[in-house]
Design an enzyme around this catalytic site. Structure first.
Site, PDB file in Angstrom:
ATOM      1  N   GLY A   1       0.921  -1.542   0.077  1.00 44.07           N
ATOM      2  CA  GLY A   1       0.324   0.070   0.383  1.00 44.07           C
ATOM      3  C   GLY A   1       0.963   1.078  -0.115  1.00 44.07           C
ATOM      4  CG  LEU A   2       4.608   1.352   1.245  1.00 43.34           C
ATOM      5  CD1 LEU A   2       5.918   0.845   1.330  1.00 43.34           C
ATOM      6  CD2 LEU A   2       4.025   2.326   1.753  1.00 43.34           C
TER       7      LEU A   2
ATOM      8  CB  SER B   1      -2.196   2.320  -7.581  1.00 39.12           C
ATOM      9  OG  SER B   1      -2.357   1.083  -7.618  1.00 39.12           O
TER      10      SER B   1
ATOM     11  CB  ALA C   1       4.189   4.914  -8.543  1.00 36.88           C
TER      12      ALA C   1
ATOM     13  CG  ASP D   1      -2.428   8.607  -4.564  1.00 34.93           C
ATOM     14  OD1 ASP D   1      -3.142   9.544  -5.310  1.00 34.93           O
ATOM     15  OD2 ASP D   1      -2.871   7.376  -4.772  1.00 34.93           O
TER      16      ASP D   1
HETATM   17  O1  PMV Z   1      -4.507   3.608   1.573  1.00 36.14           O
HETATM   18  P1  PMV Z   1      -3.556   5.128   0.672  1.00 36.14           P
HETATM   19  O2  PMV Z   1      -2.170   4.988   1.162  1.00 36.14           O
HETATM   20  O3  PMV Z   1      -3.784   4.322  -0.835  1.00 36.14           O
HETATM   21  O4  PMV Z   1      -4.140   5.993   1.508  1.00 36.14           O
HETATM   22  C1  PMV Z   1      -5.262   6.307   1.242  1.00 36.14           C
HETATM   23  C2  PMV Z   1      -5.561   8.343   1.994  1.00 36.14           C
HETATM   24  C3  PMV Z   1      -7.364   8.719   1.901  1.00 36.14           C
HETATM   25  O5  PMV Z   1      -6.739   9.321   2.911  1.00 36.14           O
HETATM   26  C4  PMV Z   1      -7.550   7.695   3.124  1.00 36.14           C
HETATM   27  C5  PMV Z   1      -7.622   8.957   1.253  1.00 36.14           C
HETATM   28  C6  PMV Z   1      -7.177   9.380  -0.496  1.00 36.14           C
HETATM   29  O6  PMV Z   1      -7.208   9.211  -1.636  1.00 36.14           O
HETATM   30  O7  PMV Z   1      -6.737  10.463   0.439  1.00 36.14           O
END
Ligand code: PMV
Length: 343
Positions: free
Chosen positions: A124-125, A128, A130, A172
């Site tokens: 979960g880093l 997707s 990237a 992300d």
């Molecule tokens: O689970 P991750 O690492 O994809 O992070 C999700 C973070 C949230 O704030 C819950 C969702 C988002 O898109 O900001």
């Protein structure tokens, strides 16, 4: 001609979930890159080679245009190709191959530094986002399309929204595009690079794979049931993110750690932490971390601890020896460079 691009994964330091609702978060790009190679084909064929799929995924252009869903392993790449076609106003056959850089991780009783896992969906880093950003950059380059980073970010965010039921703040995608450590507000309203060096973090994987959209929906339900209370929590998270931004600027890690602990309390109140996350967080704090919290949507995946370098080994060992089956320390460096063309 084949063109390759790479983009980094991410760790969210503070502000997850609140950032879905118009508030800020702080995110850092990490030294774990996805590399994507793209080749334009003569025929109307799309071929996607991704790790984890023994055979390439193949579909004609028409099929990719019409599909309402794709297999999870190729979902982000397929949506990226389709969005790029829409953006340039033409379709073309293409072959895309993706691969993740190896990450060092270790668990109980393992010799440190020996185990290497390809950087992929497991931790979960941010693989997707990237892969999405690197695919768009490689496509822009191979078709000689002028696209600045703002354009890559916007298209990338649209791709992630399409692939994730419209649930994504885009933080992300920003980390994968711009790199570094960013102060980020929903949808890219603010994307501010922070002048901080590499952060002294320990990352612990719980051994449990989390489902991001499920946990975003969970918070949405709680917000519907308790609108006032949840809004107050989100505002409190926003306030601590702003304080942490200041403290990071002064490299006051002791204060950032305390703010991380406060953030974890609010995330628990939102119902997204788990026993596994809590136990690793607790172990890290007991071993002397400045602070520790979950990182991401919750439900599993990774926790992070901010440490004094002198304490790093104790904190790492506490995570390895937490007794949690499947718990691993993942070696991560923050502040990585954003998307780039690879020679
Ligand atoms: O689970 P991750 O690492 O994809 O992070 C999700 C973070 C949230 O704030 C819950 C969702 C988002 O898109 O900001």
């Amino acid at each position: 001609m084949s063109v390759s691009a790479s983009a980094p994964g991410k760790l969210v330091l503070l502000g997850e979930h609140a950032v879905v609702y118009g508030y800020p978060c702080i995110v850092s790009a990490i030294e774990a890159r996805v590399r994507v190679s793209v080749r334009v084909l003569g025929e109307d064929q799309v071929t996607l080679r991704v790790p984890g799929l023994p055979e390439p995924f193949m579909m004609n252009v028409e099929g990719v245009l019409r599909a309402s869903r794709f297999p999870p392993a190729v979902r982000f790449v397929a949506f990226a190709v389709r969005r790029f076609w829409e953006h340039v106003g033409e379709t073309f056959g293409v072959e895309v191959a993706t691969g993740g850089q190896a990450l060092v991780s270790y668990g109980r009783g393992e010799e440190r530094g020996l185990s290497q896992d390809a950087f992929g969906v497991s931790y979960g880093l941010g693989s997707s986002s990237a892969v999405t950003v690197a695919t768009l950059q490689a496509l822009a380059e191979v078709t000689r399309q002028e696209m600045d980073l703002g354009g890559i970010f916007r298209l990338g965010h649209e791709v992630v929204l399409a692939a994730q039921e419209g649930l994504s703040s885009g933080f992300d995608v920003a980390a994968a595009t711009y790199g570094g450590t960013l102060y980020y507000v929903t949808g890219g309203k603010v994307i501010e690079p922070l002048a901080v060096g590499e952060l002294p973090l320990v990352v612990g994987y719980t051994g449990v794979k989390a489902d991001t959209t499920e946990y975003i929906k969970r918070v949405a339900r709680r917000r519907q049931k308790f609108p006032l209370l949840v809004e107050t929590i989100l505002e409190s998270i926003a306030a601590l993110v702003d304080e942490a931004k200041e403290a990071l600027g002064r490299e006051d890690f002791a204060r950032v750690g305390r703010l991380m602990n406060l953030n974890q309390g609010w995330l628990q109140a939102l119902g997204v932490s788990t026993e596994e996350l809590d136990s690793l967080i607790h172990a890290a704090r007991l071993a002397g971390a400045y602070g520790a919290k979950l990182s991401g949507a919750g439900g599993g995946d990774c926790m992070i601890a901010l440490v004094d370098e002198a304490r790093r080994s104790e904190v790492e060992r506490a995570i390895e020896e937490s007794g949690l089956p499947g718990a691993r320390v993942v070696r991560i460096r923050t502040g990585a460079e954003g998307v780039r063309i690879e020679g």
